[in-house]
Motif scaffolding. Structure first.
Motif, PDB file in Angstrom:
ATOM      1  N   GLY A 182      -2.192  10.142   7.002  1.00 41.50           N
ATOM      2  CA  GLY A 182      -1.137  10.415   7.456  1.00 41.50           C
ATOM      3  C   GLY A 182      -0.529  10.097   5.973  1.00 41.50           C
ATOM      4  O   GLY A 182      -1.418   9.078   5.365  1.00 41.50           O
ATOM      5  N   TYR A 183       0.669   9.552   6.356  1.00 42.70           N
ATOM      6  CA  TYR A 183       1.543   8.477   4.969  1.00 42.70           C
ATOM      7  C   TYR A 183       2.385   7.510   5.310  1.00 42.70           C
ATOM      8  O   TYR A 183       2.723   7.312   6.638  1.00 42.70           O
ATOM      9  CB  TYR A 183       3.027   9.957   4.763  1.00 42.70           C
ATOM     10  N   ASP A 184       1.224   6.184   4.671  1.00 41.72           N
ATOM     11  CA  ASP A 184       1.411   5.270   5.217  1.00 41.72           C
ATOM     12  C   ASP A 184       1.829   4.005   4.024  1.00 41.72           C
ATOM     13  O   ASP A 184       1.398   3.891   3.078  1.00 41.72           O
ATOM     14  CB  ASP A 184       0.045   4.652   5.998  1.00 41.72           C
TER      15      ASP A 184
ATOM     16  N   ALA B 182       0.805  -1.461   0.116  1.00 41.62           N
ATOM     17  CA  ALA B 182      -0.413   0.209   0.379  1.00 41.62           C
ATOM     18  C   ALA B 182       0.820   1.486  -0.107  1.00 41.62           C
ATOM     19  O   ALA B 182       1.950   1.377   1.108  1.00 41.62           O
ATOM     20  CB  ALA B 182      -1.068  -0.212   1.031  1.00 41.62           C
ATOM     21  N   HIS B 183      -0.045   1.869  -0.901  1.00 38.67           N
ATOM     22  CA  HIS B 183       1.504   3.469  -0.450  1.00 38.67           C
ATOM     23  C   HIS B 183      -0.069   4.252  -1.021  1.00 38.67           C
ATOM     24  O   HIS B 183      -0.753   4.749  -1.459  1.00 38.67           O
ATOM     25  CB  HIS B 183       1.827   3.631  -2.066  1.00 38.67           C
ATOM     26  N   ARG B 184       0.356   4.820   0.474  1.00 39.80           N
ATOM     27  CA  ARG B 184      -0.844   5.860   1.115  1.00 39.80           C
ATOM     28  C   ARG B 184      -0.554   7.377   1.424  1.00 39.80           C
ATOM     29  O   ARG B 184       0.623   7.745   2.274  1.00 39.80           O
ATOM     30  CB  ARG B 184      -1.971   5.210   2.366  1.00 39.80           C
TER      31      ARG B 184
ATOM     32  N   THR C 155       2.888   7.122 -12.006  1.00 36.20           N
ATOM     33  CA  THR C 155       4.423   7.885 -12.562  1.00 36.20           C
ATOM     34  C   THR C 155       4.784   8.459 -11.366  1.00 36.20           C
ATOM     35  O   THR C 155       5.947   8.296 -11.693  1.00 36.20           O
ATOM     36  CB  THR C 155       4.439   8.798 -13.799  1.00 36.20           C
ATOM     37  N   ASP C 156       4.573   8.784 -10.459  1.00 33.55           N
ATOM     38  CA  ASP C 156       4.916   9.571  -9.996  1.00 33.55           C
ATOM     39  C   ASP C 156       4.854   9.138  -8.435  1.00 33.55           C
ATOM     40  O   ASP C 156       5.334   9.196  -7.511  1.00 33.55           O
ATOM     41  CB  ASP C 156       4.039  11.102  -9.583  1.00 33.55           C
ATOM     42  N   THR C 157       3.781   8.438  -8.317  1.00 34.30           N
ATOM     43  CA  THR C 157       4.441   7.654  -6.836  1.00 34.30           C
ATOM     44  C   THR C 157       4.508   5.858  -6.860  1.00 34.30           C
ATOM     45  O   THR C 157       5.207   5.511  -6.283  1.00 34.30           O
ATOM     46  CB  THR C 157       2.512   7.794  -6.493  1.00 34.30           C
ATOM     47  N   ALA C 158       3.847   5.104  -7.670  1.00 31.82           N
ATOM     48  CA  ALA C 158       3.361   3.700  -7.296  1.00 31.82           C
ATOM     49  C   ALA C 158       4.765   3.137  -8.302  1.00 31.82           C
ATOM     50  O   ALA C 158       5.342   2.499  -7.987  1.00 31.82           O
ATOM     51  CB  ALA C 158       2.774   3.499  -7.938  1.00 31.82           C
TER      52      ALA C 158
END
Ligand code: NAD
Ligand code: ISE
Length: 336
Positions: free
Chosen positions: A230-232, A151-153, A168-171
């Motif tokens: 938050g960032y998880d 998971a990219h939160r 393109t920027d996150t995953a």
């Protein structure tokens, strides 16, 4: 002492300048530039660095031994190519460039130069938890890997963030991490689209990305970029007889008022603080010792871009899209 020039003095540029001037050893920031002259003047004055009008001028500055590119993605190609042409090592924040074609031009320019100059800012490879996970996997402690759940939160994203950037920027961080973790290429991508988060405006958020590696490991990645709390960052590898996952983010759990709570980082700066420090110290040491970087290469940047293009095509078409890479130059590991 390695003398570094930084192009792009926005959020991550300032954070990397802070670590190079206040935390790390063997490095001095001698020059900075940004299209926003007021920002580069303020940041340059604070760091005691020369402020240049353009990236090209900074690259040509004889007081700059190595270049760090932290400007917006679409500007990376021009600066990385200019640094290669000047024969200077260049650390480029991810993505290496915003299209696979542009990344390939960089790979080819570096191959024509004849030795490695480029490193791409895929910092998860330097995070202690990801490194421990890889050690456990490589030791065979959980058997052969079969699947990985990620998971990219992000709590939120800036207003210029567009639909495809979820990939393109996150995953793209998970795309690079998977290639490194499993030591193999990704052969296909699919994207499933659940109902929309109402916090996400026009974005298609969240997304569910599925990657297939060349050795048949299936990886799913939940990408949520407006989750507010938050960032998880999560990751669990499922093996033949065990699992291994990134642990709890905090060494301390607070129990009070009938609740137990682990703090959650606000953003990537907090979650990957130590990883960026290790990433930069290893880069500085490698360049100072050998003139050559040892971290994620231009080929890694190119491969991540090809997979992310395939994932964007999968998002648009709703189908499974296969990944097809160009021939790898000898410089990046292909045998003669
Ligand atoms: P930002 O918008 O805060 O900063 C980018 C800066 O680049 C701005 O100050 C802008 O004025 C400047 N800029 C734009 N075009 C320029 C040009 N042609 N020449 C010089 N400067 C120029 O963005 P950010 O969050 O700092 O992101 C910058 C880069 O870092 C992006 O590629 C992003 O993907 C990457 N990034 C990586 C991580 C990570 O976890 N590794 C985290 C955040 C950002
Ligand atoms: C940002 O550019 C990063 O690289 C962060 O690590 C990531 O979590 C975020 O989604 C991106 O926008």
């Amino acid at each position: 002492m390695l003398h570094v020039g930084v192009i792009g003095t926005g959020m991550i540029g300032q954070d990397h300048i802070r670590r190079m001037t206040q935390v790390l050893a063997g490095v001095e920031v001698t020059a900075v530039t940004d299209v926003d002259a007021a920002v580069s003047r303020r940041v340059g004055d604070l760091a005691g660095a020369t402020v240049h009008a353009t990236g090209e001028e900074l690259i040509a500055d004889p007081s700059v031994d190595a270049v760090v590119v932290c400007s917006w993605g679409p500007t990376h190609e021009q600066y990385v190519l200019a640094a290669i042409a000047a024969g200077k090592p260049v650390f480029c924040e991810k993505p290496l460039a915003t299209t696979a074609e542009a990344c390939l031009r960089i790979v080819e320019a570096e191959a024509a130069h004849g030795s490695r100059l480029v490193q791409v800012g895929y910092m998860r490879r330097y995070d202690s938890a990801y490194r421990e996970l890889k050690k456990i996997l490589d030791a065979g402690d959980i058997g052969l890997p079969l699947m990985m759940h990620c998971a990219h939160r992000n709590a939120s994203v800036p207003s210029h963030y567009e639909k495809e950037m979820a990939i393109t920027d996150t995953a793209v961080h998970e795309i690079d991490m998977v290639r490194w973790m499993f030591g193999t290429e990704i052969k296909a991508a699919r994207v499933l689209v659940p109902r929309k988060n109402r916090n996400g405006g026009d974005l298609q958020d969240p997304l569910f990305l599925i990657l297939e590696t060349a050795n048949e490991v299936l990886v799913d990645v939940e990408i949520s970029v407006n989750i507010r709390y938050g960032y998880d960052i999560r990751g669990e590898i499922v093996g033949e007889h065990g699992t291994a996952s990134l642990g709890s983010l905090s060494p301390v759990t607070v129990r009070t008022s009938l609740r137990a709570a682990d703090p959650v980082p606000a953003d990537w700066r907090e979650r990957f603080l130590a990883a960026y420090d290790v990433e930069f110290q290893e880069w500085i040491d490698a360049i100072s010792r050998t003139g050559t970087p040892a971290g994620p290469s231009s080929w890694d940047g190119y491969a991540a871009a090809v997979v992310s293009d395939a994932a964007v095509a999968a998002l648009q078409s709703g189908s499974r899209v296969e990944v097809s890479l160009a021939e790898q130059p000898k410089l990046h590991g292909a045998s003669a």
